[in-house]
Design a protein around this motif. Structure first.
Motif, short mmCIF file in Angstrom:
data_model
loop_
_atom_site.label_atom_id
_atom_site.label_comp_id
_atom_site.label_asym_id
_atom_site.label_seq_id
_atom_site.Cartn_x
_atom_site.Cartn_y
_atom_site.Cartn_z
N VAL A 7 0.86 -1.19 0.00
CA VAL A 7 0.00 0.00 0.00
C VAL A 7 0.89 1.23 0.00
O VAL A 7 1.81 1.34 0.80
N PHE A 24 0.86 5.50 -0.03
CA PHE A 24 0.17 6.79 0.03
C PHE A 24 1.11 7.78 -0.62
O PHE A 24 2.06 8.25 0.01
N VAL A 72 3.47 2.36 2.91
CA VAL A 72 3.03 2.12 4.28
C VAL A 72 3.06 0.63 4.60
O VAL A 72 3.36 0.21 5.71
N GLY A 102 1.89 -0.30 10.23
CA GLY A 102 1.05 -0.58 9.07
C GLY A 102 -0.02 -1.62 9.34
O GLY A 102 -0.65 -2.12 8.41
N SER A 113 -3.10 -1.37 10.87
CA SER A 113 -4.44 -0.95 10.48
C SER A 113 -4.58 -0.84 8.97
O SER A 113 -5.64 -1.10 8.40
N THR A 114 -3.50 -0.43 8.31
CA THR A 114 -3.55 -0.29 6.85
C THR A 114 -3.78 -1.64 6.19
O THR A 114 -4.48 -1.72 5.18
N ASN A 159 -7.38 -2.15 6.43
CA ASN A 159 -8.07 -1.27 5.47
C ASN A 159 -7.95 -1.77 4.04
O ASN A 159 -8.90 -1.67 3.27
N ALA A 160 -6.80 -2.28 3.68
CA ALA A 160 -6.61 -2.77 2.32
C ALA A 160 -7.49 -3.99 2.07
O ALA A 160 -8.20 -4.07 1.07
N VAL A 196 -8.56 1.13 1.09
CA VAL A 196 -7.47 1.86 0.43
C VAL A 196 -7.02 1.05 -0.78
O VAL A 196 -7.11 -0.17 -0.78
N TYR A 219 -4.61 -0.95 -3.20
CA TYR A 219 -3.42 -1.73 -2.86
C TYR A 219 -2.91 -2.45 -4.10
O TYR A 219 -3.62 -2.60 -5.09
N ASP A 244 -10.10 -4.09 14.14
CA ASP A 244 -9.00 -3.17 14.39
C ASP A 244 -9.07 -2.73 15.85
O ASP A 244 -9.86 -1.88 16.20
#
Lengths: 346, 257
Positions: free
Chosen positions: B9, B11, B16, B39, B41-42, B45-46, B51, B53, B162
């Protein structure tokens, strides 16, 4: 658990409907020339039956060719602006969202001002030039704002959109000022129009408003559940399976169509889309299944009363309706804001 | 059940999450651990399509990008860290929203199953008393439980959590983790959760993914991944010494009594 709870209860609907009809009747009857209710019914009856105008035709023509189309347009505009406001506030989870904060109203104004200043008209349809320019400009503005927002932020985050909307409004208002200076001979006309006025409304205007309201308002109401999800939070909406991008697009397009049409007919009438949903939310709660239909009625009532005040307070002088809505709207808004802060309603 | 390969991922120019691979099988509880900014939580999210990816996320043999939004919601549910609510919806309205994925159409009606699932998840999370209350007046812990109820009503087979015990006091922390362990006993289910509390990770996780600065430093069964050596490296401190030191306070007190 009963399953009818989320919808609009028949009794509530009836109360809202009655309130709107009573307001409508008062607004048609009152004015510089007072027409008694009995006469109104006779006049409308005669007109529906296509009977010839009676001898003392003053009341007849005032009612049928001036007041009736005006009040109808005012009611429809109020309904359309309020639904748009409610939809934007839900979608962006932002109680300050409105056509004006999104930049659509300003965009529509730019189109209309350009049309007035440079005399853009479509042969055969006198008011269509302004209307088409306003709608086209609203759509172009929306596309511009959206594509900018998409480029800056993939998820179309609410702050990004509002920020871009506000900046766009400032940008557009500078262009409008510029155009106004260029077209010095039309300054009065432009100024009056930007303040908002529905005094010259016709039945043709009413038809355009009604069709747009029916189609776009209907589409928005079918998305009430998705708007609820957005109002709780965009991430949560995505997590429970809402097609976030598509719903956003549908709402933004319908809202910009509604606002474009309203602005082209009545000018920018501020605070209706911002304040009405706030007041209605205190009655119905935030659930869009109830909020949206209630806003249609509430917005109609609010704007009809504002219009009544605009044409009677300084009689025979007439105020622009936008002045009345902004004046009362701003005061109401501050009151609501304080109240909601205390109750944690936000 | 969930196979993630080469997940990256970015940004802007910042990477990240960098080439992270892991997988979760049925009945497993994967704990994602690591210091702040690792990373974790990312990754959640992915996998939940929040987000963009690179890499592949395969859920039940199908690429996640091919799922329709409501299909994805039926397969995996997410409990986020921060749930700020904009308007005064009642807890019940929010919980019912969890059934959206089963009737996404305009004319879809409420089915018997919806009521059943909603009632069940309300009982499981103990939020019956809160149903009519505006969620704006709830405490952080109560709100977290309401969203957990929504998640359980959604009835996905994979939960992405999370920091599920964020905002929760010890009583509810224990309740929620026990509840989730029971939930996991039904075949065909799995959990992925981000946790800060390494003791909780040790106690409840079956597998662990240890992350640092966007990269996976260890992945495997919990006892293989969260070793003293791995943890000390990632956190840059003597994790085992610190944790055992803390534990000693509790032991000493119980001995004195």
């Amino acid at each position: 658990m009963n399953s009818a709870r989320e919808g609009f209860r028949p009794l509530t609907l009836l109360i809202f409907l009655a309130a709107s009809l009573i307001t409508f009747a008062i607004c048609v009857a009152a004015g510089s020339v007072r027409i008694p209710p009995a006469d109104i019914i006779t006049i409308i009856w005669r007109s529906v039956r296509r009977m010839p105008a009676p001898a003392d035709s003053a009341a007849y023509s005032i009612l049928l060719s001036v007041r009736l189309p005006r009040v109808i347009c005012v009611a429809l505009t109020g309904a359309a602006l309020s639904i748009s406001g409610a939809a934007m506030q839900g979608l962006l989870r932002n109680p300050l969202a409105d056509g004006s904060t999104l930049g659509v109203s300003s965009g529509a104004s730019l189109g209309a001002v350009t049309a007035i200043a440079f005399g853009i008209t479509i042969p055969g349809a006198p008011f269509a030039g302004t209307a088409v320019c306003a709608m086209a400009s609203a759509f172009v503005s929306l596309t511009l704002i959206l594509s900018l927002a998409y480029r800056l932020d993939f998820s179309l985050s609410t702050n990004t959109i509002i920020l871009i909307g506000v900046i766009y409004s400032m940008f557009v208002s500078s262009i409008i000022t510029f155009i106004t200076i260029l077209a010095a001979d039309k300054v009065r006309q432009i100024a009056f129009w930007t303040m908002g006025s529905l005094s010259g409304s016709t039945y043709a205007n009413a038809r355009v408003l009604a069709v747009t309201l029916f189609v776009c308002g209907g589409v928005i109401m079918t998305r009430a559940r998705e708007l609820n999800a957005f109002a709780i939070g965009e991430d949560n909406a995505r997590h429970i399976g809402v097609n976030v991008g598509r719903v956003k697009l549908i709402i933004l397009i319908t809202v910009s169509a509604l606002i474009g049409v309203c602005v082209s007919i009545g000018g920018t009438i501020g605070f209706v889309g911002l304040v009405t949903p706030h007041m209605i939310r205190m009655i119905t709660g935030p659930n869009h299944n109830r909020l949206l239909p209630a806003c249609a009625f509430g917005g109609a009532v609010f704007l009809m009363l504002a219009d009544l005040a605009a044409r009677t307070v300084l009689n025979p002088l007439e105020l622009p309706i936008g002045v009345v809505t902004s004046f009362t709207g701003a005061i109401l808004f501050v009151y609501i804001f304080f109240k909601s802060r205390r109750n944690g309603h936000a | 059940m969930l196979d993630v390969a080469d997940l990256t991922v970015r940004f802007g120019r910042l990477t990240v999450v960098n080439n992270v691979c892991f997988s979760v099988g049925e009945g497993q509880w994967l704990m994602i651990a690591g210091p702040n900014g690792a990373g974790k939580s990312t990754v959640i999210n992915a996998v939940s399509a929040g987000v963009p990816y690179e890499g592949s996320v395969i859920l039940r043999g199908r690429d996640l990008k091919g799922y329709k939004p409501y299909e994805r919601a039926r397969a995996l549910g997410v409990l986020s860290q921060m749930n700020l609510i904009g308007y005064a919806f009642t807890a019940e309205e929010i919980i019912r929203m969890g059934r959206y994925a089963y009737a996404p159409g305009i004319f879809s009606r409420r089915a018997e199953e919806d009521n059943l699932r909603v009632t069940e998840s309300i009982e499981m999370t103990g939020v019956r008393k809160l149903l009519k209350q505006s969620t704006l007046t709830l405490s952080g812990g109560e709100r977290q439980r309401v969203f957990l109820a929504q998640l359980l009503a959604q009835n996905p087979s994979l939960l992405l959590l999370d920091e599920p015990s964020n905002h929760l006091d010890l009583v509810y922390q224990k309740q929620i983790f026990t509840l989730l362990r029971e939930w996991l006993e039904t075949p065909g289910r799995a959990i992925v959760s981000v946790v800060h509390d390494l003791s909780l990770a040790m106690a409840f996780g079956t597998h662990a993914l240890l992350m640092n600065k966007g990269e996976a430093t260890a992945f495997g069964p919990i006892s293989d991944a969260l070793t003293a050596e791995n943890l000390n490296n990632v956190y840059g401190m003597d994790v085992f010494g610190w944790m055992s030191g803390l534990m000693a306070y509790w032991r000493r007190d119980s001995e004195n009594i």
